[in-house]
Write a protein that holds these residues in place. Structure first.
Motif, PDB file in Angstrom:
ATOM      1  N   LYS A 314      53.154  58.535  50.950  1.00  0.00           N
ATOM      2  CA  LYS A 314      51.821  58.110  51.356  1.00  0.00           C
ATOM      3  C   LYS A 314      51.690  56.598  51.196  1.00  0.00           C
ATOM      4  CE  LYS A 314      49.541  62.371  49.756  1.00  0.00           C
ATOM      5  NZ  LYS A 314      48.468  62.897  48.851  1.00  0.00           N
ATOM      6  N   ALA A 315      50.656  56.071  51.836  1.00  0.00           N
ATOM      7  CA  ALA A 315      50.345  54.663  51.644  1.00  0.00           C
ATOM      8  C   ALA A 315      49.855  54.429  50.226  1.00  0.00           C
ATOM      9  CB  ALA A 315      49.278  54.215  52.646  1.00  0.00           C
ATOM     10  N   SER A 316      50.052  53.232  49.715  1.00  0.00           N
ATOM     11  CA  SER A 316      49.584  52.881  48.380  1.00  0.00           C
ATOM     12  C   SER A 316      48.075  53.014  48.301  1.00  0.00           C
ATOM     13  CB  SER A 316      50.008  51.441  48.060  1.00  0.00           C
ATOM     14  OG  SER A 316      49.408  51.004  46.876  1.00  0.00           O
ATOM     15  N   TYR A 317      47.578  53.416  47.119  1.00  0.00           N
ATOM     16  CA  TYR A 317      46.142  53.541  46.923  1.00  0.00           C
ATOM     17  C   TYR A 317      45.466  52.181  46.722  1.00  0.00           C
ATOM     18  CZ  TYR A 317      46.830  58.571  46.208  1.00  0.00           C
ATOM     19  OH  TYR A 317      47.138  59.903  46.361  1.00  0.00           O
ATOM     20  N   ALA A 318      46.213  51.206  46.243  1.00  0.00           N
ATOM     21  CA  ALA A 318      45.652  49.881  45.975  1.00  0.00           C
ATOM     22  C   ALA A 318      46.808  48.898  45.888  1.00  0.00           C
ATOM     23  CB  ALA A 318      44.841  49.877  44.677  1.00  0.00           C
ATOM     24  N   SER A 319      46.471  47.645  45.660  1.00  0.00           N
ATOM     25  CA  SER A 319      47.489  46.640  45.413  1.00  0.00           C
ATOM     26  C   SER A 319      47.857  46.649  43.933  1.00  0.00           C
ATOM     27  CB  SER A 319      46.980  45.260  45.837  1.00  0.00           C
ATOM     28  OG  SER A 319      46.808  45.196  47.242  1.00  0.00           O
ATOM     29  N   LEU A 320      48.845  45.860  43.564  1.00  0.00           N
ATOM     30  CA  LEU A 320      49.344  45.828  42.184  1.00  0.00           C
ATOM     31  C   LEU A 320      49.002  44.491  41.535  1.00  0.00           C
ATOM     32  CD1 LEU A 320      51.079  47.081  39.880  1.00  0.00           C
ATOM     33  CD2 LEU A 320      53.047  45.915  40.907  1.00  0.00           C
ATOM     34  N   GLY A 321      48.495  44.545  40.305  1.00  0.00           N
ATOM     35  CA  GLY A 321      48.273  43.350  39.501  1.00  0.00           C
ATOM     36  C   GLY A 321      49.152  43.374  38.270  1.00  0.00           C
ATOM     37  N   ILE A 322      49.861  42.290  38.021  1.00  0.00           N
ATOM     38  CA  ILE A 322      50.758  42.220  36.863  1.00  0.00           C
ATOM     39  C   ILE A 322      50.198  41.210  35.873  1.00  0.00           C
ATOM     40  CG2 ILE A 322      53.095  41.867  36.036  1.00  0.00           C
ATOM     41  CD1 ILE A 322      54.118  42.307  38.826  1.00  0.00           C
ATOM     42  N   TYR A 323      49.891  41.679  34.683  1.00  0.00           N
ATOM     43  CA  TYR A 323      49.428  40.800  33.616  1.00  0.00           C
ATOM     44  C   TYR A 323      50.616  40.348  32.776  1.00  0.00           C
ATOM     45  CZ  TYR A 323      47.069  39.201  29.387  1.00  0.00           C
ATOM     46  OH  TYR A 323      46.649  38.460  28.310  1.00  0.00           O
ATOM     47  N   ARG A 324      50.841  39.050  32.767  1.00  0.00           N
ATOM     48  CA  ARG A 324      51.824  38.359  31.945  1.00  0.00           C
ATOM     49  C   ARG A 324      53.270  38.737  32.251  1.00  0.00           C
ATOM     50  NH1 ARG A 324      49.505  35.704  27.659  1.00  0.00           N
ATOM     51  NH2 ARG A 324      51.503  34.589  27.699  1.00  0.00           N
ATOM     52  N   PRO A 325      53.686  38.578  33.494  1.00  0.00           N
ATOM     53  CA  PRO A 325      55.117  38.714  33.772  1.00  0.00           C
ATOM     54  C   PRO A 325      55.935  37.601  33.131  1.00  0.00           C
ATOM     55  CG  PRO A 325      53.981  37.847  35.700  1.00  0.00           C
ATOM     56  CD  PRO A 325      52.919  38.255  34.717  1.00  0.00           C
ATOM     57  N   ASP A 326      55.274  36.584  32.552  1.00  0.00           N
ATOM     58  CA  ASP A 326      55.998  35.543  31.824  1.00  0.00           C
ATOM     59  C   ASP A 326      56.612  36.073  30.530  1.00  0.00           C
ATOM     60  OD1 ASP A 326      53.629  34.464  29.653  1.00  0.00           O
ATOM     61  OD2 ASP A 326      52.932  35.389  31.495  1.00  0.00           O
ATOM     62  N   TRP A 327      56.506  37.386  30.304  1.00  0.00           N
ATOM     63  CA  TRP A 327      57.305  38.040  29.248  1.00  0.00           C
ATOM     64  C   TRP A 327      58.769  37.626  29.362  1.00  0.00           C
ATOM     65  CZ3 TRP A 327      61.365  41.317  30.528  1.00  0.00           C
ATOM     66  CH2 TRP A 327      61.970  41.999  29.475  1.00  0.00           C
ATOM     67  N   THR A 328      59.251  37.466  30.563  1.00  0.00           N
ATOM     68  CA  THR A 328      60.656  37.104  30.774  1.00  0.00           C
ATOM     69  C   THR A 328      61.001  35.787  30.111  1.00  0.00           C
ATOM     70  OG1 THR A 328      60.068  36.061  32.885  1.00  0.00           O
ATOM     71  CG2 THR A 328      60.781  38.352  32.962  1.00  0.00           C
ATOM     72  N   TYR A 329      60.051  34.847  30.122  1.00  0.00           N
ATOM     73  CA  TYR A 329      60.266  33.521  29.530  1.00  0.00           C
ATOM     74  C   TYR A 329      60.008  33.543  28.028  1.00  0.00           C
ATOM     75  CZ  TYR A 329      59.604  28.528  28.626  1.00  0.00           C
ATOM     76  OH  TYR A 329      59.679  27.263  28.113  1.00  0.00           O
TER      77      TYR A 329
END
Length: 891
Positions: A314-329
């Motif tokens: 199915k199509a996505s229900y909404a868009s995606l928000g990512i909080y603090r992907p700077d975890w990588t850094y």
């Protein structure tokens, strides 16, 4: 943040703009902005000397989605990243700095909106992105938003800040809203993210907030984006809904009124179909809603209910928000580790955006989102420059041997990292030891398999071939035994590659090992076709082991469209100041050159050699703490305009005079001032940097004199001893004497931390769990914290009079916080009666996590620590994890 400005006389001399030095107050390193509402209302670019450095000159590029490389990726749902691209709000240099390790995020192809996550109660709550971040975001076609953050009360939030923001004029206007629009337009970014988490609101507050947002919608220019966070509801309370509901849709759409352009939904959801249905009910796209995931703590181990957002089939229900992907850094220590975590996070643990379906593992954003491209017009040039390095090269020549970062200079990095087809014995990676332009290149290493050639897909493109289109590639290799060819595919069949090489040089025999070689490939036979992808193809007649090739540059361009750039005009020293006549802060300006992509700035050294200083797309550049080259009397600077095809203009020059060379200033510190007979003690020279030689005199010491930088001395007999240091250079000498500095006693071993668990008070505490008592409890598991404007103070009653010799202060980093929060400036006072105080220590440039300050033995019952500049930037919160006072019972 006012700064005194230097008025300079100028003379035209021998074709150079000649600058006469004058006495000036210190010219400060420019930093990116941050405000509280009242401060914002006082801001203007005319009165803020840093403002011109904080402007982006890079327009928002157009992006194409085109085709997917895996079946699971889609383009209807969008992705927003809320990322702390700088680890603090304050103290962020406007144009990069001298650190190699920095958050040079490079997976822009999967991001549709970037939010510059910043703001705190101790620094400022309204924060525009730094200019270098705007530049790189726009270069990659990603709109970037500033942050408006109203913190919870437990983190210092004040409801008065909301009231100040929502102040409304009689004509219905909101002055703060007008100012937010002005800032975004002046600095060149794309809108604001509103995060209101301060308690105390009412239904009337919520209505006023909606009116404020609607006012921005009506006033903002086309393309400006306003995103709202799911926190405050229509009754004014802070109550995270996690979905689009009747309680929070009020801040997205209200009947015919468009309130916000999008909403970031909070994290506690399992299925977003409710948000999908509610969005349709209010007449908004469900993709204006960004279902949030919090990756700050766990990164690729975060448990996400992916099926609740991307249901199978199915199509996505909404868009995606990512909080603090700077975890990588934040969780990395080296650039290599950071970039590996970036690849894991964005591409998936399998490390191939075309293969992300391994069940039970983090699939990465490439599994859900098609990588987009801005490579849709000529010229396209990449040097695989990540935006930082340990050196800077220009056309293969090292022009600066110093670490640096400047995200304005980051190239468009490969779309696919890494898709390796065919032979799997070659590994692509960024190389920060070898570069053709900038600080890095693309390194291919391993074994070339004679039985199975390797094709490494790099870039998605949308380029129409013209009769004058050419492709050039610059590389160096450790052997000519293998062949490298450039692969291109076309939009009618993106997976079908043709491999190009110079037809008169099929075996590439002219490649000189370990030197840069450029090959030019004409593409006229493909005129009218649209290039869909670029790859590198490696084959050989026999296996080639330990193979290495560095790709320094790839260019796609139309030969007849290469421009001749004008020489920069009115190149001048706008401002300068000097520290001890040895270090200079310099501001350079010039007029914009038509069609220039950026400008390179060089310094002409005393021996005539040329050193790269920096580059910027702006028309102003700040040089921080430039050291005088020997005893030079003037320094020349050179500027070159660089076009989008890296064509260059003629250079322009300007000169700056230095003040007279100074006599040194003598000074020193000692690791301890109380020792036992025969115990070693080390002295450390801290005289000014122009010192050429030293002469130490140690009363009663062994040795009695020394010319060493940091001599080690013993004292055989008990008593008080004086130390003298003379600093000498060709201009003269300076003497410092510290009377009765060293106390030699058999009781030295009895010296202890006499402040431990003693009575203590302070000007403020952030919370009961961060009270003054935690600065003297003997652990670094907790701290004393103080909010409000500095200075802050901590006073200890030792309970009796002690002979004091040393202080140990454990700052933020000692307790696990970032180095940017270490106290920069502090002083320590002592008193016998709590009324009359004497300063015994003053420090203005501390960067250490733990600072130790030894003093001549002093009697005191009371000790007071003043935190004058609490952090390395503008954060006004004091953070002291432990304050120790070493001494023994007064005799």
């Amino acid at each position: 943040m006012s700064k005194s400005k230097l008025l300079l006389g100028t003379l035209l001399c021998m074709g150079l703009l000649f600058i006469i030095p004058t006495i000036s107050s210190a010219l400060e390193q420019p930093h990116s902005s941050y405000w509280f509402p009242e401060d914002l209302m006082q801001w203007s670019p005319e009165t803020d000397p840093d403002a011109v450095y904080n402007r982006s000159q890079v327009p928002l590029a157009e992006r194409d989605t085109l085709y997917a490389v895996n079946d699971s990726a889609q383009s209807d749902a969008k992705l927003v990243a809320l990322s702390a691209l700088n680890q603090q709000t304050s103290g962020v240099p406007s144009q990069g700095n001298k650190d190699f390790y920095s958050n040079t995020f490079g997976y822009w192809q999967y991001v549709d909106i970037m939010v510059y996550w910043a703001g705190s109660a101790g620094e400022g709550i309204i924060v525009p992105p730094s200019a270098d971040v705007i530049d790189v975001s726009h270069k990659n076609g990603v709109p970037i938003l500033g942050s408006v953050f109203f913190p919870p009360g437990v983190f210092g939030g004040q409801f008065a800040w909301i009231e100040q923001m929502l102040e409304q004029e009689a004509d219905g206007s909101f002055p703060v809203a007008d100012k937010l629009i002005e800032v975004a337009q002046y600095y060149g970014f794309d809108g604001w993210f509103f995060n209101q988490e301060t308690n105390g609101g009412t239904k009337e507050t919520a209505q006023k907030m909606q009116d404020f947002l609607v006012y921005i919608q009506e006033k903002k220019p086309e393309g400006m984006h306003i995103m709202w966070y799911d926190s405050m509801t229509r009754d004014g309370n802070i109550s995270w809904q996690n979905y689009l509901t009747d309680a929070n849709s009020f801040f997205v759409q209200d009947g015919e009124k468009r309130v916000s352009d999008s909403m970031f939904l909070n994290f506690w959801w399992s299925n977003q179909q409710q948000s999908y249905n509610k969005a349709n009910d209010i007449g908004r796209s469900p993709y204006d809603l960004f279902a949030g995931i919090d990756t700050e703590a766990a990164g690729t181990s975060t448990n996400v209910p992916w099926n609740g957002l991307f249901p199978s089939g199915k199509a996505s229900y909404a868009s995606l928000g990512i909080y603090r992907p700077d975890w990588t850094y934040k969780t990395s220590d080296t650039m290599q580790q950071f970039y590996q975590k970036e690849q894991d996070f964005w591409v998936g643990l399998d490390g191939d955006p075309a293969n992300t379906e391994d069940p039970g593992r983090w699939k990465g954003m490439a599994n859900y989102f098609i990588g987009k491209t801005v490579i849709n017009k000529y010229p396209f040039v990449t040097h695989f420059n990540t935006g930082s390095g340990n050196l800077f090269t220009v056309d293969g020549k090292v022009m600066m041997e110093q670490s640096w970062n400047n995200r304005s200079l980051q190239d468009i990095l490969p779309t696919w990292r890494w898709t390796v087809e065919g032979g799997q014995l070659l590994t692509p990676e960024f190389d920060w030891e070898t570069a053709y332009y900038g600080g890095s290149s693309l390194k291919i290493s391993g074994t070339v398999d004679a039985d199975e050639p390797t094709n490494i897909k790099l870039y998605k493109t949308n380029l129409t071939v013209d009769k004058d289109t050419e492709l050039s590639i610059t590389y160096q290799t450790n052997t000519n035994e293998a062949n490298m060819k450039v692969g291109i595919s076309f939009l009618d069949d993106p997976d079908q590659f043709i491999y190009l090489y110079k037809e008169d040089d099929e075996d590439q025999d002219n490649s000189i090992k370990d030197e840069w070689v450029t090959q030019v490939l004409k593409l006229e036979k493909y005129e009218g076709k649209q290039i869909a992808a670029i790859s590198l193809y490696f084959d050989s007649e026999e296996d080639v082991q330990d193979y290495t090739m560095n790709i320094g540059e790839i260019k796609l361009y139309n030969k007849k469209e290469i421009l001749n750039l004008d020489q920069p005009q009115l190149f001048q020293v706008k401002d300068s100041s000097f520290e001890n006549a040895v270090f200079a802060n310099v501001s350079l300006t010039w007029n914009a050159v038509t069609d220039a992509d950026h400008y390179e700035i060089y310094r002409i050294m005393a021996d005539g050699s040329k050193e790269f200083i920096g580059a910027t797309p702006n028309q102003i550049f700040f040089i921080s703490e430039m050291r005088r080259d020997g005893k030079e009397t003037k320094t020349s600077f050179e500027i070159v305009a660089v076009g989008s095809n890296f064509e260059k203009s003629e250079d322009a020059e300007v000169e700056m005079e230095w003040p007279s060379y100074p006599v040194p200033v003598a000074n020193f510190i000692v690791d301890k001032t109380v020792i036992g007979p025969g115990e070693e003690i080390e002295f450390f020279n801290t005289s000014s940097s122009v010192t050429e030689s030293l002469y130490w005199e140690f009363e009663g010491g062994m040795p009695a004199t020394s010319t060493e930088e940091n001599p080690i001395v013993t004292f055989a007999n008990e008593g008080l001893y004086t130390v003298t240091l003379t600093a000498i250079n060709s201009e003269g000498e300076n003497v410092i004497t510290k009377e009765d500095l060293i106390f030699v006693t058999k009781g030295a071993e009895n010296m202890t931390n006499v402040a431990l668990n003693k009575s203590v008070e302070a000007d403020h505490a952030c919370a009961p769990s961060e009270a003054a008592v935690f600065a003297v409890d003997g652990t670094v598991t907790n701290k004393w914290c103080a909010l409000g404007d500095a200075p802050h103070w901590l006073k200890i009653d030792l309970g009796a009079e002690y002979s004091i010799a040393k202080f140990v202060t454990k700052h933020a980093e000692a307790g696990g916080e970032g180095a940017a929060y270490n106290t920069k400036a502090y002083s320590i006072e002592v008193s016998t009666d709590g009324e009359s105080w004497t300063i015994v220590t003053e420090v203005t440039e501390n960067t250490k996590a733990i600072s130790e300050d030894s003093i001549a033995l002093t009697s005191a019952r009371y000790v007071r620590l003043w935190v004058n500049q609490p952090t390395q930037g503008g954060d006004q919160a004091a953070r002291i994890y432990e304050f120790e006072v070493y001494g023994f019972t007064a005799q």
